[in-house]
Design a protein around this motif. Structure first.
Motif, mmCIF file in Angstrom:
data_model
loop_
_atom_site.group_PDB
_atom_site.id
_atom_site.type_symbol
_atom_site.label_atom_id
_atom_site.label_comp_id
_atom_site.label_asym_id
_atom_site.label_seq_id
_atom_site.Cartn_x
_atom_site.Cartn_y
_atom_site.Cartn_z
ATOM 1 N N ARG A 191 0.802 -1.217 0.000
ATOM 2 C CA ARG A 191 0.000 0.000 0.000
ATOM 3 C C ARG A 191 0.842 1.278 0.000
ATOM 4 O O ARG A 191 1.261 1.764 1.043
ATOM 5 C CB ARG A 191 -0.920 -0.018 1.210
ATOM 6 C CG ARG A 191 -1.969 -1.121 1.194
ATOM 7 C CD ARG A 191 -3.073 -0.801 0.217
ATOM 8 N NE ARG A 191 -3.716 0.450 0.589
ATOM 9 C CZ ARG A 191 -4.634 0.564 1.563
ATOM 10 N NH1 ARG A 191 -5.043 -0.509 2.227
ATOM 11 N NH2 ARG A 191 -5.167 1.739 1.842
ATOM 12 N N ALA A 192 1.046 1.839 -1.185
ATOM 13 C CA ALA A 192 1.809 3.082 -1.283
ATOM 14 C C ALA A 192 1.084 4.234 -0.613
ATOM 15 O O ALA A 192 1.712 5.098 0.003
ATOM 16 C CB ALA A 192 2.089 3.414 -2.741
ATOM 17 N N ASP A 193 -0.243 4.266 -0.741
ATOM 18 C CA ASP A 193 -1.001 5.360 -0.135
ATOM 19 C C ASP A 193 -0.868 5.353 1.384
ATOM 20 O O ASP A 193 -0.638 6.397 2.014
ATOM 21 C CB ASP A 193 -2.464 5.300 -0.546
ATOM 22 C CG ASP A 193 -3.130 3.966 -0.212
ATOM 23 O OD1 ASP A 193 -2.418 2.960 0.000
ATOM 24 O OD2 ASP A 193 -4.381 3.925 -0.176
ATOM 25 N N GLY A 208 -0.594 -1.987 -7.701
ATOM 26 C CA GLY A 208 -0.596 -0.595 -8.125
ATOM 27 C C GLY A 208 0.601 -0.234 -8.970
ATOM 28 O O GLY A 208 1.578 -0.969 -9.078
ATOM 29 N N ASP A 209 0.514 0.923 -9.583
ATOM 30 C CA ASP A 209 1.524 1.417 -10.518
ATOM 31 C C ASP A 209 2.695 2.024 -9.773
ATOM 32 O O ASP A 209 2.519 2.818 -8.845
ATOM 33 C CB ASP A 209 0.874 2.459 -11.434
ATOM 34 C CG ASP A 209 1.863 3.057 -12.400
ATOM 35 O OD1 ASP A 209 2.302 2.329 -13.311
ATOM 36 O OD2 ASP A 209 2.192 4.244 -12.232
ATOM 37 N N ARG A 211 4.914 4.218 -10.778
ATOM 38 C CA ARG A 211 5.058 5.667 -10.953
ATOM 39 C C ARG A 211 4.062 6.424 -10.062
ATOM 40 O O ARG A 211 4.379 7.494 -9.524
ATOM 41 C CB ARG A 211 4.884 6.038 -12.423
ATOM 42 C CG ARG A 211 6.042 5.561 -13.295
ATOM 43 C CD ARG A 211 5.869 5.954 -14.756
ATOM 44 N NE ARG A 211 7.046 5.609 -15.548
ATOM 45 C CZ ARG A 211 7.245 4.435 -16.115
ATOM 46 N NH1 ARG A 211 6.343 3.481 -15.975
ATOM 47 N NH2 ARG A 211 8.347 4.209 -16.824
ATOM 48 N N THR A 212 2.878 5.865 -9.889
ATOM 49 C CA THR A 212 1.913 6.473 -8.971
ATOM 50 C C THR A 212 2.430 6.408 -7.550
ATOM 51 O O THR A 212 2.306 7.375 -6.774
ATOM 52 C CB THR A 212 0.559 5.750 -9.069
ATOM 53 O OG1 THR A 212 0.070 5.856 -10.409
ATOM 54 C CG2 THR A 212 -0.455 6.358 -8.117
ATOM 55 N N ALA A 213 3.023 5.273 -7.201
ATOM 56 C CA ALA A 213 3.606 5.131 -5.863
ATOM 57 C C ALA A 213 4.709 6.165 -5.643
ATOM 58 O O ALA A 213 4.819 6.755 -4.560
ATOM 59 C CB ALA A 213 4.153 3.724 -5.676
ATOM 60 N N ARG A 214 5.519 6.397 -6.669
ATOM 61 C CA ARG A 214 6.598 7.387 -6.533
ATOM 62 C C ARG A 214 6.024 8.781 -6.331
ATOM 63 O O ARG A 214 6.553 9.572 -5.534
ATOM 64 C CB ARG A 214 7.483 7.351 -7.785
ATOM 65 C CG ARG A 214 8.644 8.339 -7.747
ATOM 66 C CD ARG A 214 9.598 8.035 -6.603
ATOM 67 N NE ARG A 214 10.361 6.819 -6.847
ATOM 68 C CZ ARG A 214 11.014 6.156 -5.893
ATOM 69 N NH1 ARG A 214 10.976 6.583 -4.635
ATOM 70 N NH2 ARG A 214 11.684 5.050 -6.174
ATOM 71 N N THR A 215 4.956 9.094 -7.016
ATOM 72 C CA THR A 215 4.313 10.394 -6.838
ATOM 73 C C THR A 215 3.821 10.555 -5.402
ATOM 74 O O THR A 215 3.955 11.624 -4.797
ATOM 75 C CB THR A 215 3.135 10.546 -7.818
ATOM 76 O OG1 THR A 215 3.628 10.464 -9.154
ATOM 77 C CG2 THR A 215 2.428 11.880 -7.620
ATOM 78 N N LEU A 216 3.264 9.489 -4.851
ATOM 79 C CA LEU A 216 2.761 9.536 -3.483
ATOM 80 C C LEU A 216 3.886 9.657 -2.460
ATOM 81 O O LEU A 216 3.776 10.405 -1.476
ATOM 82 C CB LEU A 216 1.946 8.273 -3.177
ATOM 83 C CG LEU A 216 0.571 8.158 -3.827
ATOM 84 C CD1 LEU A 216 0.037 6.740 -3.680
ATOM 85 C CD2 LEU A 216 -0.392 9.152 -3.182
#
Length: 217
Positions: free
Chosen positions: A79-81, A98-99, A101-106
């Motif tokens: 869970r990156a979020d 999950g993606d 790149r989305t995890a990196r943004t978070l």
């Protein structure tokens, strides 16, 4: 940070994964404190499946300070979020979590993101290109900790170590008795759960035994 521990002349280190169920967080926290106080663990992954977010968060809030007291990175599974919300040191993503790149943004660029790549160099290269800090291959040996349909050969670790500087983690059924095989093949870390928590002499003795075995690889 996990990635910073790897180098061209590396000693394979211990990547500790929590038991799949933690009934008493306070009791486990005491045990973890004793285990990390050995200085033999590079990072801890909190891996609790099929429990409410609040349960994961409550455990993390107790365990993160213990990890940091002993200079051990705290990685949250899946869970990156939630990892971002808890200010964990990173997240480990399965292929369906999950993606990247989305995890990196978070999480930002000062956190570790690891990716499960099973037995696939292709998935590992994709993860590296997307910005992963480490990749994980396995399961190398039979394990009861989680179900797995993949069992890579040891040479995937050797090949990976030869063509890239991105750290790799070996996972799956790793014990004091067999950890030297994956370390010699090129793993930068061995991910261990039951091999530590179910060790007959206890987890403190287990991590000492792992450290001795890995240092003699």
């Amino acid at each position: 940070m996990v990635a910073a521990a790897a180098s061209d002349q590396h000693i394979c280190e211990l990547y500790l994964i929590t038991p799949p169920v933690i009934d008493d967080v306070a009791a486990f926290a005491h045990l973890l404190d004793e285990t990390l106080a050995t200085g033999r663990v590079a990072c801890l992954q909190l891996r609790l499946k099929d429990v409410p977010d609040a349960t994961v968060a409550d455990a993390a809030k107790i365990l993160i300070p213990i990890c940091h007291e002993h200079d051990v990175a705290f990685i949250l599974n899946d869970r990156a979020d939630l990892a971002a919300e808890l200010d964990a040191d990173g997240v480990h993503l399965g292929q369906h979590d999950g993606d990247l790149r989305t995890a990196r943004t978070l999480l930002g660029h000062n956190k570790d993101i690891g990716v499960t790549c099973h037995d696939s160099m292709h998935l590992a290269f994709e993860a590296g290109e997307a910005g992963a800090d480490y990749v994980a291959f396995g399961a190398f040996f039979p394990t009861d900790t989680k179900e797995t349909e993949f069992q890579p050969e040891l040479d995937v670790l050797t090949a990976w170590d030869e063509v890239t500087n991105l750290p790799c983690v070996a996972i799956g059924g790793i014990t004091v008795e067999n950890c030297q095989k994956v370390a010699a093949a090129g793993a930068h870390f061995v991910a261990v759960s039951s091999g530590v928590w179910d060790y007959p002499e206890g987890p403190v003795a287990a991590v000492e035994a792992f450290a001795e075995a890995l240092a003699n690889t």
